[in-house]
Design a protein around this motif. Structure first.
Motif, PDB file in Angstrom:
ATOM      1  N   UNK A  41     152.221  16.395  36.062  1.00  0.00           N
ATOM      2  CA  UNK A  41     151.457  15.147  36.088  1.00  0.00           C
ATOM      3  C   UNK A  41     151.138  14.777  34.644  1.00  0.00           C
ATOM      4  N   UNK A  42     151.766  13.700  34.149  1.00  0.00           N
ATOM      5  CA  UNK A  42     151.594  13.327  32.755  1.00  0.00           C
ATOM      6  C   UNK A  42     152.179  14.388  31.842  1.00  0.00           C
ATOM      7  N   UNK A  43     151.380  14.849  30.880  1.00  0.00           N
ATOM      8  CA  UNK A  43     151.831  15.896  29.963  1.00  0.00           C
ATOM      9  C   UNK A  43     151.483  17.293  30.442  1.00  0.00           C
ATOM     10  N   UNK A  44     150.871  17.401  31.618  1.00  0.00           N
ATOM     11  CA  UNK A  44     150.403  18.691  32.099  1.00  0.00           C
ATOM     12  C   UNK A  44     151.348  19.272  33.138  1.00  0.00           C
ATOM     13  N   UNK A  45     151.689  20.525  32.952  1.00  0.00           N
ATOM     14  CA  UNK A  45     152.534  21.262  33.888  1.00  0.00           C
ATOM     15  C   UNK A  45     151.630  22.189  34.696  1.00  0.00           C
ATOM     16  N   UNK A  46     151.759  22.130  36.021  1.00  0.00           N
ATOM     17  CA  UNK A  46     151.013  23.007  36.913  1.00  0.00           C
ATOM     18  C   UNK A  46     151.979  24.029  37.514  1.00  0.00           C
ATOM     19  N   UNK A  47     151.527  25.262  37.627  1.00  0.00           N
ATOM     20  CA  UNK A  47     152.393  26.325  38.128  1.00  0.00           C
ATOM     21  C   UNK A  47     151.616  27.232  39.081  1.00  0.00           C
ATOM     22  N   UNK A  48     152.265  27.629  40.167  1.00  0.00           N
ATOM     23  CA  UNK A  48     151.675  28.584  41.107  1.00  0.00           C
ATOM     24  C   UNK A  48     152.071  29.996  40.710  1.00  0.00           C
ATOM     25  N   UNK A  49     151.158  30.929  40.942  1.00  0.00           N
ATOM     26  CA  UNK A  49     151.418  32.346  40.704  1.00  0.00           C
ATOM     27  C   UNK A  49     151.185  33.117  42.000  1.00  0.00           C
TER      28      UNK A  49
ATOM     29  N   UNK B 204     149.646  29.638  25.850  1.00  0.00           N
ATOM     30  CA  UNK B 204     149.144  30.323  27.041  1.00  0.00           C
ATOM     31  C   UNK B 204     148.809  29.295  28.110  1.00  0.00           C
ATOM     32  N   UNK B 205     148.611  29.777  29.342  1.00  0.00           N
ATOM     33  CA  UNK B 205     148.248  28.911  30.455  1.00  0.00           C
ATOM     34  C   UNK B 205     146.754  29.018  30.732  1.00  0.00           C
ATOM     35  N   UNK B 206     146.193  27.947  31.306  1.00  0.00           N
ATOM     36  CA  UNK B 206     144.783  27.891  31.664  1.00  0.00           C
ATOM     37  C   UNK B 206     144.639  27.970  33.177  1.00  0.00           C
ATOM     38  N   UNK B 207     143.769  28.837  33.655  1.00  0.00           N
ATOM     39  CA  UNK B 207     143.569  28.949  35.101  1.00  0.00           C
ATOM     40  C   UNK B 207     142.883  27.696  35.639  1.00  0.00           C
ATOM     41  N   UNK B 208     143.444  27.137  36.706  1.00  0.00           N
ATOM     42  CA  UNK B 208     142.879  25.971  37.370  1.00  0.00           C
ATOM     43  C   UNK B 208     142.094  26.389  38.609  1.00  0.00           C
ATOM     44  N   UNK B 209     142.671  27.297  39.396  1.00  0.00           N
ATOM     45  CA  UNK B 209     142.010  27.785  40.610  1.00  0.00           C
ATOM     46  C   UNK B 209     142.643  29.101  41.017  1.00  0.00           C
TER      47      UNK B 209
ATOM     48  N   UNK C 177     147.103  32.229  42.011  1.00  0.00           N
ATOM     49  CA  UNK C 177     146.471  31.245  41.122  1.00  0.00           C
ATOM     50  C   UNK C 177     147.331  30.001  40.935  1.00  0.00           C
ATOM     51  N   UNK C 178     146.648  28.922  40.583  1.00  0.00           N
ATOM     52  CA  UNK C 178     147.293  27.749  40.004  1.00  0.00           C
ATOM     53  C   UNK C 178     146.833  27.684  38.555  1.00  0.00           C
ATOM     54  N   UNK C 179     147.797  27.550  37.649  1.00  0.00           N
ATOM     55  CA  UNK C 179     147.482  27.457  36.223  1.00  0.00           C
ATOM     56  C   UNK C 179     148.108  26.188  35.666  1.00  0.00           C
ATOM     57  N   UNK C 180     147.708  25.816  34.465  1.00  0.00           N
ATOM     58  CA  UNK C 180     148.271  24.629  33.820  1.00  0.00           C
ATOM     59  C   UNK C 180     148.550  24.928  32.353  1.00  0.00           C
ATOM     60  N   UNK C 181     149.487  24.185  31.806  1.00  0.00           N
ATOM     61  CA  UNK C 181     149.810  24.302  30.385  1.00  0.00           C
ATOM     62  C   UNK C 181     150.563  23.059  29.960  1.00  0.00           C
TER      63      UNK C 181
END
Length: 348
Positions: free
Chosen positions: A226-234, A256-261, A246-250
């Motif tokens: 979404x836009x410049x942000x990549x979301x990834x499931x772990x 590094x990735x940031x934890x979203x939830x 987790x869902x993280x974004x970068x």
């Protein structure tokens, strides 16, 4: 050593808590054949999943919404992509003749065509686990362009890249060509998660492959942008505890990735439905089971990402889902048992 034993060996280290897969792990979470529920019960009167399609090859995994608004699903065991009308469930073959899966666990195939995406009305397919020094072949692990109903062109040889550029973060690697899982369009090219090698690759249409971001033992799975942000499931390593789902974004330049939830076991996909972010949990890992064991039947869930970093269950009781798509307010998910289900009224 037969191919099934080779794969079990290859996946085992990647799924340990001390190391990793999808880095080796995730792909197996999608492997068993088992009971199928006629409907998935929602919590507290929420949306209910209803069956739309049956008869896909067992082990079906990836999906996307095509430019015509239809669902496109990869069937690795059959070496094909099916087109599904999201309203009627009518299923037709879009393309066939891709390298089929050559490995299986528990009677279910793994590898082959694993995800699909469109750029400028042209379909591209991610193919994995069809060649490695452990099981050499003339096929290519990489991205294929669909040129016709039964003709393809390899546009990126990911297997060759991985052989030449092994991970720099130390962990045991058995399948040197990796185990790719998700294909996501990004800035005129693609992003690819590699579970076994624990990283996200960036791939251009002219075949250039680079490492966008690398991880430790976290089992990267689905992707969303979404836009410049990549979301990834772990999915997290075995035993795939909820706190490791987790869902993280970068971003494109994030080290590094940031934890979203976090808080849902064995996450396999992440998608936006409207302005809200959702994730797909395959379910509960069987306690004490060896690596490459899928979640228990009917323990999966569709969850919503909350701003406080938690998940809210939208619908549970799903039977080993593998990928998630949204069309309007309706969520669609593919299962290991070769079915597509829909959940109406999710993202109102």
């Amino acid at each position: 050593m037969n191919k099934q034993n080779i794969l079990a060996l290859a996946l085992k280290p990647a799924m340990r808590v001390t190391k990793f897969h999808f880095g080796g792990a995730i792909i197996v979470m999608m492997l068993a054949v088992g009971l199928v529920a006629s409907s998935a019960a929602p919590p507290s009167g929420g949306p209910t999943a209803t069956l739309l399609v049956t008869g896909l090859a067992e082990g079906a995994k990836g999906s996307t919404i095509g430019p015509d608004g239809a669902l496109y699903v990869t069937e690795g065991a059959a070496g094909r992509i099916s087109r599904v009308d999201p309203l009627t469930g009518e299923k037709t073959t879009f393309a066939s003749g891709l390298p089929p899966a050559i490995l299986s666990i528990g009677g279910s195939s793994i590898g082959g065509a694993i995800d699909v995406a469109f750029i400028d009305n042209i379909a591209y397919v991610l193919v994995t686990l069809v060649s490695d020094p452990l099981f050499p072949s003339s096929d290519v692990d990489g991205i294929y362009r669909v040129d016709g109903p039964d003709s393809f062109t390899v546009v990126a040889d990911i297997g060759a890249f991985n052989l030449a550029n092994p991970p720099t973060i130390p962990f045991q690697v058995d399948v040197k060509t990796g185990l790719q899982f998700a294909l996501q369009t990004y800035r005129g090219g693609f992003l690819v998660t590699d579970g076994h090698l624990n990283r996200v690759l960036r791939v251009t249409l002219d075949g250039e492959v680079t490492v966008l971001i690398a991880f430790g033992n976290i089992v990267p799975t689905g992707l969303e942008v979404r836009g410049n942000t990549i979301y990834m499931a772990e999915a997290g390593p075995v035993p795939h505890l909820p706190e490791n789902g987790k869902v993280v974004s970068f971003g494109p330049n994030s080290p590094t990735a940031t934890e979203v939830a976090s808080g849902a076991p064995l996450l396999v996909d992440v998608e936006f439905g409207g302005d809200r972010l959702y994730a797909l949990s395959q379910g509960i890992f069987p306690v004490g089971s060896p690596p490459a064991t899928p979640a228990l039947p009917n323990t999966g869930a569709l969850v919503k990402v909350n701003v406080d970093g938690t998940f809210t269950v939208i619908t549970d009781g799903l039977d080993r889902p593998t990928s998630l798509e949204f069309i309007g307010n309706t969520a669609y998910f593919v299962t290991l048992t070769g079915e597509i289900w829909k959940i109406d009224g999710v993202s109102k």
